[in-house]
Write an enzyme that holds these catalytic residues in place. Structure first.
Site, PDB file in Angstrom:
ATOM      1  N   GLU A  30       0.798  -1.231   0.000  1.00 35.58           N
ATOM      2  CA  GLU A  30       0.000   0.000   0.000  1.00 35.58           C
ATOM      3  C   GLU A  30       0.825   1.273   0.000  1.00 35.58           C
ATOM      4  O   GLU A  30       0.462   2.261  -0.640  1.00 35.58           O
ATOM      5  CB  GLU A  30      -0.954   0.004   1.204  1.00 35.58           C
ATOM      6  CG  GLU A  30      -2.160  -0.910   1.065  1.00 35.58           C
ATOM      7  CD  GLU A  30      -1.885  -2.356   1.406  1.00 35.58           C
ATOM      8  OE1 GLU A  30      -2.811  -3.168   1.361  1.00 35.58           O
ATOM      9  OE2 GLU A  30      -0.719  -2.683   1.705  1.00 35.58           O
TER      10      GLU A  30
ATOM     11  N   ASP B  99       7.760  16.101 -30.914  1.00 38.34           N
ATOM     12  CA  ASP B  99       6.884  15.435 -31.880  1.00 38.34           C
ATOM     13  C   ASP B  99       7.661  14.667 -32.943  1.00 38.34           C
ATOM     14  O   ASP B  99       7.214  13.617 -33.414  1.00 38.34           O
ATOM     15  CB  ASP B  99       5.914  16.431 -32.517  1.00 38.34           C
ATOM     16  CG  ASP B  99       6.599  17.662 -33.080  1.00 38.34           C
ATOM     17  OD1 ASP B  99       7.840  17.724 -33.072  1.00 38.34           O
ATOM     18  OD2 ASP B  99       5.880  18.590 -33.514  1.00 38.34           O
TER      19      ASP B  99
ATOM     20  N   HIS C 243      16.274  22.103 -39.566  1.00 37.60           N
ATOM     21  CA  HIS C 243      17.179  23.250 -39.524  1.00 37.60           C
ATOM     22  C   HIS C 243      18.575  22.910 -40.027  1.00 37.60           C
ATOM     23  O   HIS C 243      19.543  23.612 -39.725  1.00 37.60           O
ATOM     24  CB  HIS C 243      17.197  23.835 -38.111  1.00 37.60           C
ATOM     25  CG  HIS C 243      15.843  24.319 -37.686  1.00 37.60           C
ATOM     26  ND1 HIS C 243      15.230  25.405 -38.258  1.00 37.60           N
ATOM     27  CD2 HIS C 243      14.948  23.798 -36.806  1.00 37.60           C
ATOM     28  CE1 HIS C 243      14.036  25.570 -37.724  1.00 37.60           C
ATOM     29  NE2 HIS C 243      13.836  24.600 -36.842  1.00 37.60           N
TER      30      HIS C 243
ATOM     31  N   GLU D 114      13.495  23.804 -43.527  1.00 34.79           N
ATOM     32  CA  GLU D 114      12.161  24.281 -43.141  1.00 34.79           C
ATOM     33  C   GLU D 114      11.782  25.565 -43.863  1.00 34.79           C
ATOM     34  O   GLU D 114      10.599  25.798 -44.156  1.00 34.79           O
ATOM     35  CB  GLU D 114      12.110  24.489 -41.631  1.00 34.79           C
ATOM     36  CG  GLU D 114      10.725  24.794 -41.097  1.00 34.79           C
ATOM     37  CD  GLU D 114      10.636  24.717 -39.589  1.00 34.79           C
ATOM     38  OE1 GLU D 114      10.463  25.788 -38.961  1.00 34.79           O
ATOM     39  OE2 GLU D 114      10.751  23.590 -39.048  1.00 34.79           O
TER      40      GLU D 114
END
Length: 612
Positions: A197, A407, A459, A478
Site C-alpha cells: 500500500e 513530436d 534546420h 524548413e
C-alpha cells in the site's frame, strides 16, 4: 470496522485462541473448522469471498470447498517468503475463481495450473481508496504510531513510550492510517503494508528481515535483511528518511473494485462446480482478456500541435480506440487545464471501454527534456510554452506515469513500434508538416543529444543565401519545404494573380495555403511546379546530408507533404549522394497518426518491459 460500514452481520464466530505461537494458530484453525459447517449450512452462500493469506482464511476456504461452495480468492498468487506463502497457495488450490493484484501474481496462478479464464487481474482493492485519499489535513493524525504487541512490550521495557515522539497503539482507523503513511518521512518494519500500500504514495520504506523479501516492490522499498544489525538499520534510515519516490502502480491503478464487481456478476452459478486444473503446457496468453471482461492494455496519448490538441486511447497493437480533438488554446493556463480535462475524460471512458491505461505519453513541438518531462522551449506555433513541467500536473491528477517528448522523436518511435522501422537497427524519420522535424533511431534507441536538440533536421542548412527561417537563420530545409514556407510562396503568387489556373478557386473567407499551391502545380501552373521542385530539392539535399552523416538503412518521410516530395527526393539522392548510400530506401510513412502513436509507444514500450 465491519460494523461501522453498516454491513448486515449474519453470524459472529469467536475462533482465535489466545497466544502468539504456532500452536495457538493451529488451535484457532481447528476451532473455526468445528464451528463453520453449521454457519455455512444455515447461510447457504452462492459464493464465498476469501481474502489474503491468514490462517483463519484457510479454515474458511477449507470448509467452503468441502461443502461444495464456490470460492473467490482475492490477492492470490503473490510471494512473500514466509509460511504465509503456503497458506496463500493452499487457498488458491481450494478456490474456484481468483482476483489477483499484479501481472506476476497472475502468472504464478497460471503456473499453478489454475484456469486462466477464471483469473482476473484487477489490482489491489485498497488502491482504489489509497490513490484518491491523500490530502493536507493530517496534522492531527501524526500523533498515532502503529506497533505489534511484541513491539509495544519492547517499547515499554525501554521506556520509549514516554518519549514525546513515540506512540504505541494497537489499531489506527484506516482513513487515518492512510494519511499517516502518506505524509510519513519513512515507514520501517516487516508488514506487507510497507511493500504494497505505501507504494501508492511514494513514501520511503525500510523492510526489516526476510518476511516480505519475495514480494514485488516499488523503488521506494529498501531491504535490510540482517535486521539485527543496528548499524545497517541506521544507515538505511539516513538513506531513506524524508525522500519522495514516484507513485508505484505495481499493485493497482485505482479501478479494482469495479472490475471485481463485474467479474462477480459474470460468474455462471449453473456451470459445474467441479474445479478443473490446466496442467502444463501453461497457456501462453499473457493478456488480461478473460471470457467476460476483455480488457486492453492501453495508453493515453496526447498530441500538442500548433492548431489542435488531441488526446487518444491507444491499444497495445496501435489501434486508436477513441480520439478527442479540441483547438489548442493560446495561453498556458487554458492549455494545461484543457489537457487535464481531456485526459480525465478519456481515462474515465477507458474504464467503460475495458481499457487499462498504463500511463500517459505526450508529443509536443519544441525542445523537450524527456527525463524530467519538461518542455524547455517551444516553437513559435505554440505560445507560452517555455519551461513547462507537463509530467507533474498530469501525474498528480491521473495517478499515472507520464512521458513527454518532441513530436519528431515521437514520429520515429511510432515507426519503430508500429511502422516501417519495426525491427530495424538504424533509421531516420522526417516529418513534413507545418514545420519540418525528425527523429533518429540508432542501434534501436532514440537519439536525444547532449542538450536534447538532436534530430532538428528541419534546420539543416542547404543554402547559404536561402530564405529566412523561423529559427532565426536562413537557408534551412524548413524555410523551403515546410507547410509554412509553401504557404508563404502561395500567398506571393496569389497576391500577384499568378496562383489560380483554370479549374481552381479560393473562397474569399479561406486563407491561401500549401494545398492550393500543390493543386495549382497539379493543374499545370509552371510557377507552382517550380516552387515545389525547389522545396523538394532542398528536402532532398537534407536527406543526402543525413545519409552521409548517419548512414541509416531507411529514411521515412512522414506528414501531409511527404507523398508530394518523395520522387524529387529520390532524384536528388541519385544525383548528389555518394554511391555507397544511393541504395538506401526512402519511403512514405503509412501511419495515419504518428504523433499519437509515438506518444503511446513511450508508455507501452516502457511499462511492458517491467512487471505491472
Amino acid at each position: 470496522m465491519i460494523e461501522q460500514d453498516d454491513f448486515d452481520i449474519n453470524t459472529r464466530l469467536h475462533t482465535i485462541v489466545r497466544g502468539e505461537d504456532e500452536a495457538a494458530m493451529v488451535e484457532s484453525v481447528g476451532l473455526a473448522l468445528v464451528k463453520l459447517p453449521d454457519v455455512l449450512n444455515r447461510l447457504k452462500p452462492d459464493i464465498m469471498i476469501v481474502h489474503g493469506d491468514r490462517f483463519d482464511a484457510l479454515a474458511l476456504a477449507t470448509s467452503a470447498a468441502l461443502m461444495n461452495i464456490r470460492i473467490l480468492h482475492i490477492e492470490g498468487g503473490e510471494v512473500s517468503g514466509t509460511i504465509d506463502d503456503s497458506i496463500r497457495h493452499a487457498i488458491t488450490k481450494l478456490a474456484h475463481y481468483h482476483v489477483c493484484c499484479t501481472r506476476s501474481a497472475e502468472q504464478h496462478l497460471i503456473s499453478m495450473c489454475e484456469d486462466h479464464d477464471r483469473i482476473l487481474l484487477a489490482g489491489c482493492p485498497s488502491y482504489d481508496k489509497l490513490l484518491s485519499a491523500k490530502n493536507k489535513d493530517y496534522m492531527s493524525i501524526i500523533r498515532m504510531w502503529l506497533g505489534s504487541k511484541e513491539m509495544v512490550r519492547v517499547m515499554r521495557k525501554k521506556g520509549i513510550e514516554h518519549h514525546p515522539n513515540f506512540r504505541a497503539v494497537k489499531h489506527v482507523p484506516f482513513d487515518q492510517f492512510i494519511q499517516l503513511v502518506a505524509h510519513a518521512g519513512c515507514m520501517i518494519g516487516n508488514s506487507s503494508c510497507g511493500v504494497r500500500e505505501v507504494g501508492a504514495f511514494g513514501t520511503p520504506v525500510i523492510n526489516l528481515g526476510t518476511r516480505q523479501i519475495g514480494r514485488e516492490t516499488g523503488e521506494n522499498v529498501l531491504h535490510v535483511r540482517d535486521a539485527d544489525t543496528q548499524d545497517k538499520i541506521l544507515q538505511a534510515l539516513h538513506l531513506q528518511f524524508g525522500k519522495q519516490y514516484p507513485c508505484s502502480k505495481i499493485y493497482g491503478d485505482g479501478n479494482a473494485v469495479p472490475r471485481i464487481l463485474k467479474f462477480l456478476k459474470s460468474i455462471d452459478l449453473q456451470e459445474p462446480l467441479q474445479k478443473k486444473f490446466c496442467f502444463p503446457p501453461v497457456k501462453e496468453n499473457i493478456s488480461q482478456d478473460i471470457d467476460h471482461i476483455l480488457e486492453t492494455l492501453s495508453a493515453l496519448a496526447v498530441d500538442l500541435g500548433g492548431t489542435n490538441l488531441r488526446v487518444a486511447i491507444v491499444s497495445m497493437k496501435g489501434e486508436i480506440v477513441k480520439k478527442y480533438t479540441q483547438f489548442n488554446p493560446k495561453t498556458y493556463e487554458e492549455r494545461i487545464n484543457l489537457i487535464l480535462q481531456m485526459c480525465v475524460e478519456a481515462a474515465a471512458e477507458a474504464v467503460k471501454l475495458n481499457c487499462r491505461i498504463l500511463g500517459v505519453g505526450i508529443s509536443t513541438g519544441g525542445r523537450v527534456n524527456p527525463r524530467e518531462g519538461i518542455v524547455l522551449h517551444s516553437t513559435k506555433l505554440i505560445q507560452e510554452w517555455n519551461s513547462v513541467d507537463l509530467r507533474t500536473p498530469l501525474s498528480d491528477t491521473l495517478h499515472l506515469p507520464v512521458w513527454v517528448d518532441n513530436d519528431g522523436n515521437c514520429a520515429a518511435l511510432a515507426e519503430r513500434k508500429f511502422g516501417q522501422g519495426k525491427g530495424l537497427e538504424n533509421f531516420v524519420t522526417l516529418i513534413t508538416g507545418t514545420g519540418i522535424g525528425g527523429g533518429i533511431i540508432h542501434q534501436h534507441e532514440l537519439i536525444h543529444g547532449s542538450s536534447f536538440c538532436a534530430a532538428e533536421l528541419g534546420h539543416l542548412v542547404v543554402s547559404l543565401d536561402g530564405p529566412d527561417c523561423s529559427c532565426g537563420s536562413h537557408g534551412c530545409i524548413e524555410a523551403y519545404a515546410s507547410g509554412m514556407a509553401l504557404q508563404r510562396e502561395a500567398k506571393k503568387l496569389h497576391d500577384e494573380d499568378l496562383l489560380l489556373v483554370e479549374g481552381m478557386s479560393v473562397p474569399k473567407d479561406e486563407a491561401v495555403g500549401a494545398l492550393h499551391l500543390i493543386q495549382a502545380a497539379k493543374l499545370g501552373n509552371a510557377k507552382a511546379q517550380s516552387i515545389l521542385r525547389t522545396a523538394g530539392t532542398a528536402l532532398g539535399l537534407g536527406v543526402v546530408n543525413i545519409l552521409h552523416t548517419m548512414n541509416p538503412s531507411l529514411v521515412i518521410l512522414s506528414g501531409v507533404l511527404a507523398s508530394h516530395y518523395i520522387h524529387i527526393v529520390k532524384d536528388i539522392i541519385r544525383q548528389q549522394a555518394l554511391s555507397s548510400v544511393q541504395d538506401v530506401d526512402v519511403v512514405v510513412s503509412d501511419l495515419v497518426d504518428p504523433a499519437l502513436l509515438g506518444a503511446a509507444s513511450m508508455v507501452l514500450d516502457y511499462t511492458t518491459r517491467r512487471i505491472y
